[in-house]
Design a protein around this motif. Structure first.
Motif, PDB file in Angstrom:
ATOM      1  N   ALA A   1      43.206  13.845   4.593  1.00 43.53           N
ATOM      2  CA  ALA A   1      42.549  14.415   4.824  1.00 43.53           C
ATOM      3  C   ALA A   1      41.696  15.208   3.643  1.00 43.53           C
ATOM      4  CB  ALA A   1      43.076  16.072   5.947  1.00 43.53           C
ATOM      5  N   VAL A   2      42.368  15.570   2.259  1.00 41.58           N
ATOM      6  CA  VAL A   2      41.534  16.393   1.575  1.00 41.58           C
ATOM      7  C   VAL A   2      40.618  15.488   0.928  1.00 41.58           C
ATOM      8  CG1 VAL A   2      42.752  17.528  -0.484  1.00 41.58           C
ATOM      9  CG2 VAL A   2      44.386  18.359   1.176  1.00 41.58           C
ATOM     10  N   ARG A   3      41.837  13.904   0.364  1.00 40.56           N
ATOM     11  CA  ARG A   3      41.026  13.220  -0.356  1.00 40.56           C
ATOM     12  C   ARG A   3      39.870  13.121   0.411  1.00 40.56           C
ATOM     13  NH1 ARG A   3      44.869   9.237  -1.219  1.00 40.56           N
ATOM     14  NH2 ARG A   3      45.632  10.633  -2.248  1.00 40.56           N
ATOM     15  N   SER A   4      39.396  12.677   1.609  1.00 44.79           N
ATOM     16  CA  SER A   4      38.728  12.462   3.116  1.00 44.79           C
ATOM     17  C   SER A   4      37.281  13.554   2.580  1.00 44.79           C
ATOM     18  CB  SER A   4      39.122  12.317   4.278  1.00 44.79           C
ATOM     19  OG  SER A   4      37.573  12.280   4.284  1.00 44.79           O
ATOM     20  N   ALA A   5      37.716  15.159   2.519  1.00 47.23           N
ATOM     21  CA  ALA A   5      37.136  15.834   2.755  1.00 47.23           C
ATOM     22  C   ALA A   5      36.510  16.145   0.994  1.00 47.23           C
ATOM     23  CB  ALA A   5      38.398  17.452   2.581  1.00 47.23           C
ATOM     24  N   ALA A   6      36.891  16.204   0.262  1.00 48.03           N
ATOM     25  CA  ALA A   6      37.061  16.154  -1.507  1.00 48.03           C
ATOM     26  C   ALA A   6      35.428  14.500  -1.484  1.00 48.03           C
ATOM     27  CB  ALA A   6      38.204  15.630  -2.341  1.00 48.03           C
ATOM     28  N   ASP A   7      35.584  13.516  -0.611  1.00 47.12           N
ATOM     29  CA  ASP A   7      34.706  12.899  -0.356  1.00 47.12           C
ATOM     30  C   ASP A   7      32.433  12.941   0.204  1.00 47.12           C
ATOM     31  OD1 ASP A   7      36.099  10.568  -2.074  1.00 47.12           O
ATOM     32  OD2 ASP A   7      36.426   9.779  -0.370  1.00 47.12           O
ATOM     33  N   GLU A   8      33.672  14.021   0.825  1.00 46.50           N
ATOM     34  CA  GLU A   8      32.195  14.373   1.721  1.00 46.50           C
ATOM     35  C   GLU A   8      31.472  15.861   1.125  1.00 46.50           C
ATOM     36  OE1 GLU A   8      32.203  17.236   5.690  1.00 46.50           O
ATOM     37  OE2 GLU A   8      34.215  16.623   5.633  1.00 46.50           O
ATOM     38  N   ILE A   9      32.862  16.483   0.270  1.00 52.75           N
ATOM     39  CA  ILE A   9      31.594  17.384  -0.393  1.00 52.75           C
ATOM     40  C   ILE A   9      30.470  16.604  -1.861  1.00 52.75           C
ATOM     41  CG2 ILE A   9      32.358  19.326  -2.717  1.00 52.75           C
ATOM     42  CD1 ILE A   9      34.383  20.062  -0.789  1.00 52.75           C
ATOM     43  N   ALA A  10      31.857  15.876  -2.677  1.00 56.91           N
ATOM     44  CA  ALA A  10      30.528  15.116  -3.546  1.00 56.91           C
ATOM     45  C   ALA A  10      29.355  14.236  -2.677  1.00 56.91           C
ATOM     46  CB  ALA A  10      31.750  13.759  -4.243  1.00 56.91           C
ATOM     47  N   ASP A  11      29.503  13.952  -1.544  1.00 51.03           N
ATOM     48  CA  ASP A  11      28.495  13.225  -0.494  1.00 51.03           C
ATOM     49  C   ASP A  11      27.314  13.969  -0.436  1.00 51.03           C
ATOM     50  OD1 ASP A  11      26.827  10.749   0.386  1.00 51.03           O
ATOM     51  OD2 ASP A  11      27.677  12.219   1.888  1.00 51.03           O
ATOM     52  N   SER A  12      28.132  15.458   0.162  1.00 52.14           N
ATOM     53  CA  SER A  12      26.837  16.201   0.322  1.00 52.14           C
ATOM     54  C   SER A  12      26.251  16.724  -1.440  1.00 52.14           C
ATOM     55  CB  SER A  12      27.956  17.532   0.504  1.00 52.14           C
ATOM     56  OG  SER A  12      26.869  18.683   0.931  1.00 52.14           O
ATOM     57  N   ALA A  13      27.148  16.626  -2.123  1.00 51.14           N
ATOM     58  CA  ALA A  13      26.283  16.988  -3.440  1.00 51.14           C
ATOM     59  C   ALA A  13      25.011  16.196  -4.249  1.00 51.14           C
ATOM     60  CB  ALA A  13      27.398  17.024  -4.515  1.00 51.14           C
ATOM     61  N   ARG A  14      25.699  14.985  -3.717  1.00 50.69           N
ATOM     62  CA  ARG A  14      24.404  14.275  -4.127  1.00 50.69           C
ATOM     63  C   ARG A  14      23.293  14.289  -2.868  1.00 50.69           C
ATOM     64  NH1 ARG A  14      29.440  10.652  -4.917  1.00 50.69           N
ATOM     65  NH2 ARG A  14      29.261  10.002  -2.675  1.00 50.69           N
ATOM     66  N   ARG A  15      23.819  14.399  -1.850  1.00 54.30           N
ATOM     67  CA  ARG A  15      22.597  14.404  -0.557  1.00 54.30           C
ATOM     68  C   ARG A  15      22.589  15.258   0.115  1.00 54.30           C
ATOM     69  NH1 ARG A  15      22.281  10.722   3.859  1.00 54.30           N
ATOM     70  NH2 ARG A  15      25.456  11.113   4.120  1.00 54.30           N
ATOM     71  N   ALA A  16      22.280  16.210  -1.284  1.00 53.34           N
ATOM     72  CA  ALA A  16      22.204  17.534   0.026  1.00 53.34           C
ATOM     73  C   ALA A  16      21.181  18.016   0.292  1.00 53.34           C
ATOM     74  CB  ALA A  16      22.389  19.096  -1.156  1.00 53.34           C
ATOM     75  N   LEU A  17      19.865  17.279  -0.383  1.00 53.07           N
ATOM     76  CA  LEU A  17      18.331  17.505   0.094  1.00 53.07           C
ATOM     77  C   LEU A  17      18.009  16.818   1.562  1.00 53.07           C
ATOM     78  CD1 LEU A  17      16.110  19.057  -0.664  1.00 53.07           C
ATOM     79  CD2 LEU A  17      14.922  17.364  -1.180  1.00 53.07           C
ATOM     80  N   ALA A  18      19.409  16.505   1.930  1.00 46.74           N
ATOM     81  CA  ALA A  18      18.960  15.654   3.354  1.00 46.74           C
ATOM     82  C   ALA A  18      19.350  16.753   4.320  1.00 46.74           C
ATOM     83  CB  ALA A  18      19.904  13.917   3.071  1.00 46.74           C
ATOM     84  N   GLY A  19      20.609  17.311   4.107  1.00 38.93           N
ATOM     85  CA  GLY A  19      20.515  17.840   5.292  1.00 38.93           C
ATOM     86  C   GLY A  19      20.260  19.003   4.527  1.00 38.93           C
ATOM     87  N   ALA A  20      19.309  19.698   3.849  1.00 38.75           N
ATOM     88  CA  ALA A  20      18.462  20.801   3.760  1.00 38.75           C
ATOM     89  C   ALA A  20      17.121  20.832   4.396  1.00 38.75           C
ATOM     90  CB  ALA A  20      18.337  21.024   2.036  1.00 38.75           C
ATOM     91  N   TYR A  21      16.707  19.579   3.997  1.00 44.78           N
ATOM     92  CA  TYR A  21      15.160  18.988   4.788  1.00 44.78           C
ATOM     93  C   TYR A  21      14.937  18.703   6.549  1.00 44.78           C
ATOM     94  CZ  TYR A  21      12.678  19.552   0.651  1.00 44.78           C
ATOM     95  OH  TYR A  21      11.946  19.792  -0.583  1.00 44.78           O
ATOM     96  N   GLY A  22      16.111  18.661   6.990  1.00 45.08           N
ATOM     97  CA  GLY A  22      16.161  18.828   8.104  1.00 45.08           C
ATOM     98  C   GLY A  22      15.543  19.144   8.777  1.00 45.08           C
ATOM     99  N   ALA A  23      15.565  20.652   8.752  1.00 42.87           N
ATOM    100  CA  ALA A  23      15.090  21.907   8.839  1.00 42.87           C
ATOM    101  C   ALA A  23      13.923  21.775   8.988  1.00 42.87           C
ATOM    102  CB  ALA A  23      16.562  22.894   8.890  1.00 42.87           C
ATOM    103  N   LEU A  24      13.526  21.271   7.939  1.00 41.09           N
ATOM    104  CA  LEU A  24      11.962  20.846   8.135  1.00 41.09           C
ATOM    105  C   LEU A  24      10.898  20.890   9.077  1.00 41.09           C
ATOM    106  CD1 LEU A  24       9.738  21.417   5.422  1.00 41.09           C
ATOM    107  CD2 LEU A  24       9.849  19.151   5.142  1.00 41.09           C
ATOM    108  N   PRO A  25      10.359  21.630   9.588  1.00 42.94           N
ATOM    109  CA  PRO A  25       9.165  21.900  10.527  1.00 42.94           C
ATOM    110  C   PRO A  25       8.057  20.971  10.613  1.00 42.94           C
ATOM    111  CG  PRO A  25       9.342  24.070  10.424  1.00 42.94           C
ATOM    112  CD  PRO A  25       9.950  23.247   9.058  1.00 42.94           C
TER     113      PRO A  25
END
Length: 462
Positions: A99-123
């Protein structure tokens, strides 16, 4: 590590080793790290420095985020290799190593794709810059509600640290108050961000004791806070605080649905990552007789192995024995009046090397009026109960982060789904063969973080 690792605060002028420190122990009680605790004045000055700093240009911060994700996941950071980091987190937090390993992958993926989540809220009708040609005739411009975000971080799992990276992508400066239970993940992530282009006055790590904790929030414009029902109540009326509280995630099996065909999915939804995440199911409601499903869940969950958290095959959380026994007592008290299919004699299995595994529990509740199904515990503990659409209605299905619906008749249940999707207390609805822990950066977890961080304002220019 033979000597306790020194985890310095990471302030606006670099690392800070405080005189006041807290010993971070693993689940056996062995010391693992010394965490510097920052005094009130240090916190105040750090937040002031973040307010004064200007954000990096968009392209630079996105490049720095992506590189930080790689460094976090692959390189030695602050003296710890990645392999040492993941095993240390497992030992300290008791979260299973996979689970720790999977979470680390999730964090690294979020860092690479942070704008995808951030801009999801863009009206859809908004622009990102007042210089956009559309503002000549009047347009909505998406802007930050404030410049500095404080994060009072969770310690139950590393994965929530993936979320606040979106704030950096949007140009906020961020102050993290790490959990003293598991400070290694935020320390490593902040250090990686600083090594790849973010200034020391753009992202800081401010460990504090409880007396100073509120100073971190007071010094910020906006805050992201994790906690239980007491934390939810404390900040419920504050529009500058976004609270991430209990998940109370549920699975609903409607009349006619073949739960046997979905048993793997239900078990996975309950036991994923050791059952410690807010998206892990803690209640399964059955339109019909819940007993056969409860028995099947007990058989499957009872087969999970009891292993140290840093074992490659670990699947259940580990806690210090005293804390595990306290959770067990709480569970057995809460379960009075329910039928035990698994865990009725206790859920604690002490390990030879120290610490205790929290074994799964399955209880069948006689109804929903007793509130058994609202109890959320940090291991695979599930309440299986009957549900009636006529006598219970949708109220017991609310107050949930994820509601999985296994339908026996999609046409008949369409109206029910309409009601659930419209219910403001149900954050997410998953229909069919999707585990409750399913996530993607481009869709909201509990709403988009950008909905809280940003606002629109009209700009018109000649």
């Amino acid at each position: 590590m033979t000597e306790p690792h020194l985890l310095d605060a990471l302030g606006p002028s670099g690392p800070y080793r405080a005189r006041k420190r807290e010993t971070v122990t693993d689940t056996t009680g062995a010391p693992v790290a010394e965490l510097s605790l920052t005094p009130r004045l240090f916190v105040t000055r750090a937040l002031a420095a973040l307010h004064k700093a200007a954000p990096l240009p968009l392209e630079r911060r996105l490049a720095a985020l992506a590189e930080a994700g790689r460094v976090f996941r692959e390189e030695t950071v602050e003296g710890l290799s990645y392999e040492e980091y993941e095993r240390t987190v497992a030992r300290v937090s008791g979260i299973p190593l996979p689970a720790v390993r999977s979470a680390a992958d999730e964090i690294a993926d979020s860092a690479r794709r942070a704008l995808a989540g951030a801009y999801g809220a863009l009206p859809g009708g908004a622009v990102l810059d007042w210089r956009d040609a559309r503002t000549r005739t009047g347009a909505a411009v998406w802007t930050r509600r404030g410049e500095v975000l404080a994060v009072n971080a969770a310690g139950n799992h590393p994965a929530p640290h993936a979320l606040w990276l979106e704030a950096l992508a949007l140009g906020h400066r961020v102050a993290i108050r790490p959990s003293r239970r598991e400070p290694f993940t935020p320390h490593r992530l902040v250090a990686a961000l600083r090594a790849t282009g973010f200034g020391d006055d753009h992202v800081v790590l401010l460990p504090t004791d409880h007396a100073v904790a509120d100073e971190v929030l007071r010094g910020a414009d906006l805050s992201l806070v994790y906690g239980g029902d007491d934390v939810v109540r404390k900040y419920a009326a504050d529009p500058t605080v976004l609270v991430q509280g209990p998940g109370r995630t549920k699975v609903l099996v409607t009349e006619g649905a073949d739960w046997r065909a979905h048993l793997d999915l239900i078990v996975d939804s309950i036991a994923h990552h050791g059952g410690v995440k807010c998206v892990d199911a803690t209640a399964v409601l059955v339109e019909g007789d819940p007993a056969p499903l409860a028995r099947a869940l007990a058989e499957r969950l009872g087969a999970l192995p009891s292993l140290p958290a840093d074992d490659e095959k670990a699947a259940l959380p580990v806690q210090p024995v005293e804390r595990a026994r306290a959770l067990e007592r709480h569970l057995l008290e809460r379960a009075k009046g329910a039928t035990a299919h698994l865990g009725g004699d206790g859920v604690v299995e002490e390990l030879p090397g120290g610490g205790a595994v929290l074994r799964p529990a399955v209880f069948e509740a006689p109804d929903l009026k007793g509130g058994w199904h609202t109890a959320e515990l940090p291991f695979p503990c599930v309440w299986v109960a009957p549900w009636s659409r006529t006598s219970d209605g949708t109220a017991p299905l609310g107050d949930t982060l994820v509601l999985g619906v296994l339908s026996g008749d999609e046409d008949r249940d369409a109206g029910l789904v309409d009601t659930l999707v419209a219910d403001p207390t149900v954050a997410n609805v998953y229909l069919g063969e999707h585990p409750t822990h399913w996530m993607d950066r481009g869709v909201p977890h509990d709403g988009y973080l950008g909905e809280f961080l940003m606002r629109t304002k009209t700009v018109i220019r000649g």
